[in-house]
Design a protein around this motif. Structure first.
Motif, PDB file in Angstrom:
ATOM      1  N   ALA A  10       0.826  -1.210   0.000  1.00  0.00           N
ATOM      2  CA  ALA A  10       0.000   0.000   0.000  1.00  0.00           C
ATOM      3  C   ALA A  10       0.860   1.260   0.000  1.00  0.00           C
ATOM      4  N   ALA A  11       1.959   1.236   0.741  1.00  0.00           N
ATOM      5  CA  ALA A  11       2.842   2.408   0.792  1.00  0.00           C
ATOM      6  C   ALA A  11       3.537   2.625  -0.552  1.00  0.00           C
ATOM      7  N   ARG A  12       3.947   1.558  -1.189  1.00  0.00           N
ATOM      8  CA  ARG A  12       4.546   1.687  -2.530  1.00  0.00           C
ATOM      9  C   ARG A  12       3.539   2.305  -3.493  1.00  0.00           C
ATOM     10  N   LEU A 149      -3.145   0.390  12.285  1.00  0.00           N
ATOM     11  CA  LEU A 149      -3.360   1.830  12.114  1.00  0.00           C
ATOM     12  C   LEU A 149      -2.655   2.349  10.860  1.00  0.00           C
ATOM     13  N   ILE A 150      -1.434   1.887  10.645  1.00  0.00           N
ATOM     14  CA  ILE A 150      -0.682   2.319   9.459  1.00  0.00           C
ATOM     15  C   ILE A 150      -1.398   1.864   8.190  1.00  0.00           C
ATOM     16  N   LEU A 151      -1.792   0.582   8.160  1.00  0.00           N
ATOM     17  CA  LEU A 151      -2.459   0.054   6.973  1.00  0.00           C
ATOM     18  C   LEU A 151      -3.756   0.814   6.700  1.00  0.00           C
ATOM     19  N   LYS A 152      -4.514   1.073   7.749  1.00  0.00           N
ATOM     20  CA  LYS A 152      -5.772   1.826   7.596  1.00  0.00           C
ATOM     21  C   LYS A 152      -5.507   3.215   7.030  1.00  0.00           C
ATOM     22  N   ALA A 153      -4.496   3.882   7.532  1.00  0.00           N
ATOM     23  CA  ALA A 153      -4.167   5.229   7.038  1.00  0.00           C
ATOM     24  C   ALA A 153      -3.791   5.186   5.558  1.00  0.00           C
ATOM     25  N   THR A 155      -4.681   2.846   3.280  1.00  0.00           N
ATOM     26  CA  THR A 155      -5.777   2.408   2.411  1.00  0.00           C
ATOM     27  C   THR A 155      -6.925   3.401   2.401  1.00  0.00           C
ATOM     28  N   GLU A 156      -7.086   4.184   3.454  1.00  0.00           N
ATOM     29  CA  GLU A 156      -8.116   5.224   3.464  1.00  0.00           C
ATOM     30  C   GLU A 156      -7.793   6.326   2.458  1.00  0.00           C
ATOM     31  N   SER A 157      -6.505   6.540   2.216  1.00  0.00           N
ATOM     32  CA  SER A 157      -6.090   7.615   1.308  1.00  0.00           C
ATOM     33  C   SER A 157      -6.193   7.214  -0.161  1.00  0.00           C
ATOM     34  N   ASP A 158      -6.488   5.921  -0.415  1.00  0.00           N
ATOM     35  CA  ASP A 158      -6.633   5.466  -1.810  1.00  0.00           C
ATOM     36  C   ASP A 158      -7.877   6.052  -2.446  1.00  0.00           C
TER      37      ASP A 158
END
Length: 158
Positions: A10-12, A149-153, A155-158
């Motif tokens: 997700a970060a990539r 929390l990191i993953l949610k942040a 994926t929410e921005s997608d």
């Protein structure tokens, strides 16, 4: 796929970099994030600030905040995350401070962990009462919660 691998993907995708500021987890979140191959694409750095002096010196946590709220507080977690994000130049920072045990008090019981997630335009704070599960279980639960929390942040921005 592990949480860390999902975060890496997700970060990539969003071209985000991540940093961590940890106290009671002692670097467990950073270790998890750097476990998948290619983590250097997204992971900037992690800092373990176990003592209050380290929180002040390395992250810029205000001594007044520590004095007023104590190390295990959302206020301190917020300053840890914001300080880590700015110092690392990362898009996302997660901070963790808590009481893994044994011990604690009536005001701050064993298993209480405060989290902060900072991005350029968001600061999310929360406290989780994991309970007196034992030191290892609280630390693992806190690590996994922070990764979530990191993953949610991301994926929410997608």
């Amino acid at each position: 796929m592990s949480l860390a691998a999902q975060i890496l993907e997700a970060a990539r995708k969003s071209r985000a970099t991540i940093t961590t500021a940890e106290s009671c987890t002692g670097g467990m979140v950073a270790a998890a994030l750097t476990d998948p191959p290619g983590a250097s694409d997204i992971f900037e750095r992690g800092v373990v600030t176990y003592s209050n002096a380290a929180k002040v010196a390395l992250l810029g946590v205000a001594q007044a905040t520590l004095d007023a709220h104590g190390a295990v507080s959302e206020d301190v977690a917020a300053e840890m995350a914001q300080g880590a994000r700015v110092r690392a130049g990362a898009q996302i920072a997660v901070a963790i401070t808590g009481i893994a045990g044994p011990g604690g008090s009536a005001q701050k019981p064993e298993g209480r962990v405060c989290f902060a997630l900072a991005s350029p335009d968001t600061l999310r704070l929360e406290t989780v009462e994991f309970g007196p599960l034992g030191r290892d279980a609280v630390r693992r639960a806190a690590r996994d919660h922070a990764l979530g929390l990191i993953l949610k942040a991301l994926t929410e921005s997608d």
